[in-house]
Write a protein that holds these residues in place. Structure first.
Motif, PDB file in Angstrom:
ATOM      1  N   PRO A 111      69.915  15.855 -65.866  1.00 29.69           N
ATOM      2  CA  PRO A 111      69.775  15.954 -64.403  1.00 29.69           C
ATOM      3  C   PRO A 111      71.065  16.332 -63.675  1.00 29.69           C
ATOM      4  O   PRO A 111      71.018  17.120 -62.732  1.00 29.69           O
ATOM      5  CB  PRO A 111      69.291  14.566 -63.998  1.00 29.69           C
ATOM      6  N   ASP A 112      72.206  15.798 -64.094  1.00 32.03           N
ATOM      7  CA  ASP A 112      73.465  16.118 -63.406  1.00 32.03           C
ATOM      8  C   ASP A 112      73.769  17.613 -63.456  1.00 32.03           C
ATOM      9  O   ASP A 112      74.178  18.202 -62.456  1.00 32.03           O
ATOM     10  CB  ASP A 112      74.635  15.332 -64.005  1.00 32.03           C
ATOM     11  N   ASN A 115      71.030  19.623 -61.459  1.00 35.80           N
ATOM     12  CA  ASN A 115      71.218  19.507 -60.009  1.00 35.80           C
ATOM     13  C   ASN A 115      72.364  20.369 -59.488  1.00 35.80           C
ATOM     14  O   ASN A 115      72.419  20.662 -58.297  1.00 35.80           O
ATOM     15  CB  ASN A 115      71.410  18.050 -59.613  1.00 35.80           C
TER      16      ASN A 115
END
Length: 156
Positions: A111-112, A115
């Motif tokens: 996710p990091d 994103n």
């Protein structure tokens, strides 16, 4: 604008590798006059089994500083080939030096890292093997260059 395909896993010799090499060679030839390319593939491998987080760290190190980041993700935007070509031309025209496409491992992109992407792009709701996602990306890069060159390769 240099194009980077940053992917988890190493692709062995075989039909998928041959297709990728062929499409990226075609992209380089067509794109050169358009200010697109060359294209490079950066493969990373998490030999310690650290999962998505470790893969994201390896991918992050493969990304050129300041690159526009496109994450291939099943939850991403569905866009047409002409829109994809327009987007690439826009980044080029805005002075983007490096465009990086990220293909995660079996569990996707952490996710990091996802994103951080300037664009999350999907090739449809189906899940594709990573080797085929690479082939599809290479073909779409070539198709985008052909569209931008005005070639009849792409028909709507």
């Amino acid at each position: 604008m240099r194009v980077h395909v940053c992917a988890v896993g190493r692709l062995r010799a075989g039909p998928e590798r041959d297709l990728i090499d062929d499409y990226l060679t075609r992209f380089d030839r067509t794109g050169r006059a358009l200010g697109l390319g060359p294209a490079q593939v950066h493969e990373v491998e998490d030999k310690k089994g650290g999962g998505m987080k470790a893969e994201a760290a390896l991918l992050g190190r493969a990304l050129p500083d300041g690159a526009v980041l496109v994450a291939l993700d099943e939850r991403g935007a569905l866009i047409s080939s002409p829109k994809f070509a327009e987007r690439m031309a826009g980044w080029r025209d805005d002075g983007c030096a490096d465009l990086a496409f990220v293909i995660g491992g079996a569990d996707g992109i952490a996710p990091d890292l996802r994103n951080r992407a300037d664009l999350k792009l999907s090739f449809g709701q189906m899940v594709w093997p990573h080797m085929l996602a690479r082939v599809m990306l290479a073909e779409q890069l070539y198709r985008a260059a052909k569209i931008l060159s005005g070639s009849p390769y792409h028909r709507t």
